[in-house]
Design a protein around this motif. Sequence first.
Motif, PDB file in Angstrom:
ATOM      1  N   SER A 160       0.841  -1.195   0.000  1.00 40.95           N
ATOM      2  CA  SER A 160       0.000   0.000   0.000  1.00 40.95           C
ATOM      3  C   SER A 160       0.882   1.253   0.000  1.00 40.95           C
ATOM      4  N   MET A 161       0.806   2.116   1.019  1.00 40.03           N
ATOM      5  CA  MET A 161       1.683   3.283   1.053  1.00 40.03           C
ATOM      6  C   MET A 161       3.140   2.868   0.914  1.00 40.03           C
ATOM      7  N   GLY A 162       3.490   1.736   1.506  1.00 39.14           N
ATOM      8  CA  GLY A 162       4.855   1.237   1.388  1.00 39.14           C
ATOM      9  C   GLY A 162       5.245   0.929  -0.041  1.00 39.14           C
ATOM     10  N   SER A 163       4.252   0.578  -0.874  1.00 35.12           N
ATOM     11  CA  SER A 163       4.550   0.312  -2.286  1.00 35.12           C
ATOM     12  C   SER A 163       4.853   1.615  -3.027  1.00 35.12           C
ATOM     13  N   TYR A 164       4.204   2.714  -2.625  1.00 36.60           N
ATOM     14  CA  TYR A 164       4.521   4.001  -3.249  1.00 36.60           C
ATOM     15  C   TYR A 164       5.964   4.380  -2.903  1.00 36.60           C
ATOM     16  N   ILE A 165       6.327   4.151  -1.638  1.00 32.99           N
ATOM     17  CA  ILE A 165       7.687   4.457  -1.192  1.00 32.99           C
ATOM     18  C   ILE A 165       8.688   3.556  -1.906  1.00 32.99           C
ATOM     19  N   ALA A 166       8.360   2.269  -2.015  1.00 35.21           N
ATOM     20  CA  ALA A 166       9.265   1.322  -2.672  1.00 35.21           C
ATOM     21  C   ALA A 166       9.493   1.699  -4.126  1.00 35.21           C
ATOM     22  N   LEU A 167       8.422   2.067  -4.825  1.00 34.66           N
ATOM     23  CA  LEU A 167       8.569   2.449  -6.229  1.00 34.66           C
ATOM     24  C   LEU A 167       9.392   3.719  -6.363  1.00 34.66           C
ATOM     25  N   ARG A 168       9.148   4.701  -5.503  1.00 38.49           N
ATOM     26  CA  ARG A 168       9.932   5.929  -5.565  1.00 38.49           C
ATOM     27  C   ARG A 168      11.400   5.645  -5.251  1.00 38.49           C
ATOM     28  N   THR A 169      11.644   4.707  -4.347  1.00 37.96           N
ATOM     29  CA  THR A 169      13.017   4.309  -4.026  1.00 37.96           C
ATOM     30  C   THR A 169      13.725   3.779  -5.260  1.00 37.96           C
ATOM     31  N   LEU A 211       2.776  -4.347  -3.626  1.00 40.54           N
ATOM     32  CA  LEU A 211       1.540  -5.009  -3.219  1.00 40.54           C
ATOM     33  C   LEU A 211       0.447  -3.977  -2.972  1.00 40.54           C
ATOM     34  N   CYS A 212      -0.678  -4.103  -3.710  1.00 41.39           N
ATOM     35  CA  CYS A 212      -1.821  -3.195  -3.538  1.00 41.39           C
ATOM     36  C   CYS A 212      -1.383  -1.746  -3.724  1.00 41.39           C
ATOM     37  N   THR A 213      -0.970  -1.433  -4.929  1.00 38.78           N
ATOM     38  CA  THR A 213      -0.376  -0.130  -5.206  1.00 38.78           C
ATOM     39  C   THR A 213      -1.255   0.725  -6.122  1.00 38.78           C
ATOM     40  N   LYS A 214      -0.802   1.945  -6.349  1.00 36.45           N
ATOM     41  CA  LYS A 214      -1.413   2.837  -7.322  1.00 36.45           C
ATOM     42  C   LYS A 214      -0.332   3.784  -7.832  1.00 36.45           C
ATOM     43  N   PRO A 215      -0.532   4.387  -9.014  1.00 37.49           N
ATOM     44  CA  PRO A 215       0.529   5.210  -9.602  1.00 37.49           C
ATOM     45  C   PRO A 215       0.644   6.617  -9.021  1.00 37.49           C
ATOM     46  N   HIS A 216      -0.472   7.169  -8.567  1.00 36.91           N
ATOM     47  CA  HIS A 216      -0.460   8.552  -8.082  1.00 36.91           C
ATOM     48  C   HIS A 216      -1.713   8.798  -7.250  1.00 36.91           C
ATOM     49  N   GLY A 217      -1.775   9.946  -6.618  1.00 37.37           N
ATOM     50  CA  GLY A 217      -2.957  10.284  -5.830  1.00 37.37           C
ATOM     51  C   GLY A 217      -2.884  11.689  -5.279  1.00 37.37           C
ATOM     52  N   LYS A 218      -4.045  12.320  -5.133  1.00 37.19           N
ATOM     53  CA  LYS A 218      -4.101  13.648  -4.531  1.00 37.19           C
ATOM     54  C   LYS A 218      -3.883  13.580  -3.029  1.00 37.19           C
ATOM     55  N   GLU A 267      -8.460  -8.787  -6.068  1.00 36.12           N
ATOM     56  CA  GLU A 267      -9.714  -8.663  -6.814  1.00 36.12           C
ATOM     57  C   GLU A 267     -10.691  -7.665  -6.206  1.00 36.12           C
ATOM     58  N   TYR A 268     -10.858  -7.687  -4.876  1.00 36.82           N
ATOM     59  CA  TYR A 268     -11.871  -6.858  -4.231  1.00 36.82           C
ATOM     60  C   TYR A 268     -11.268  -5.678  -3.453  1.00 36.82           C
ATOM     61  N   ASP A 269     -10.095  -5.254  -3.845  1.00 40.85           N
ATOM     62  CA  ASP A 269      -9.439  -4.149  -3.143  1.00 40.85           C
ATOM     63  C   ASP A 269     -10.161  -2.843  -3.444  1.00 40.85           C
ATOM     64  N   GLY A 270     -10.825  -2.291  -2.428  1.00 41.43           N
ATOM     65  CA  GLY A 270     -11.508  -1.011  -2.590  1.00 41.43           C
ATOM     66  C   GLY A 270     -10.652   0.164  -2.188  1.00 41.43           C
ATOM     67  N   ILE A 271      -9.481  -0.107  -1.624  1.00 44.86           N
ATOM     68  CA  ILE A 271      -8.539   0.958  -1.259  1.00 44.86           C
ATOM     69  C   ILE A 271      -7.729   1.344  -2.491  1.00 44.86           C
ATOM     70  N   ASN A 272      -7.037   0.374  -3.058  1.00 43.53           N
ATOM     71  CA  ASN A 272      -6.299   0.551  -4.310  1.00 43.53           C
ATOM     72  C   ASN A 272      -6.749  -0.532  -5.280  1.00 43.53           C
TER      73      ASN A 272
END
Length: 267
Positions: free
Chosen positions: A94-103, A117-124, A217-222
């Motif tokens: 989740s948030m850790g995946s954003y950090i990992a990708l930026r790393t 795991l359970c990531t997204k490319p960007h967000g406000k 499949e059912y991730d409503g967060i990301n």
Amino acid sequence: MKKFLNINDIEICIDDTEHGENSLLLIHGLTGNKTTMYPIRDMFKDDYRVITIDTRGHGESTRPKKYTIDDHAYDIHEIIKELSLENVNILGYSMGSYIALRTAEVKCDNIDNLILLCTKPHGKTSSVARLLKEADMDITKVTQEEMMGVILKASLAPQTYEKAINGELNVKELLKGDESQELSEEEKAAEDASLANFDNSKDYDKVTCRTLVIGAEYDGINPPELGREVADGIKDAEFELIKDAGHLVIVEQPDEFKDIVNNFLNQ
């Protein structure tokens, strides 16, 4: 073993199993800390040297009033250097995946494999902040228990949600997070501000390490389509979808999750 590292003028607390030829560094999600990653640590500690960390602003690490996702990324690189890790594997949730990708976008030559795991490319803002706003709740004032109540339905597959509501499944016990390390209102605000308008999609071309994106499949967060978007943007990245699971996939489908990660790392 718990250690405190002096990283970029702050203290970062880590847990290091210290044993294993290959290392796996785990980065936790929003409002989490190293203890919330212990279920994943326990899956892999027999085969890897597993390092779980409290990112700045979380757990037992220094909690600055202001920081950014880039600060997190530079912290990770300094941790890798401080521990003399070579060809480290990084798994961010989740948030850790954003950090990992930026790393990885900052520098990839010391990263062997990247798992998002359970990531997204960007967000406000953070995904959790979005859900809380939709529920007319303030992320800076909500308790961990109230937050879990709001996001539970968005985090679980329908059949798992029913078990949680009926008391057949204790999600909190399975995650084993340390409630004593809960963030204050001010610290939650700093955490949320660190994710304001972040965008990892602009530097996909800088990711040269092997990359696996895992969606649920059912991730409503990301939602998984956001993870697939990340995988499509990174050259040769792989994407795996775990069925019958939501954002708390490590609770719902732990065996399938472990198999997917092991298969990727052992290729």
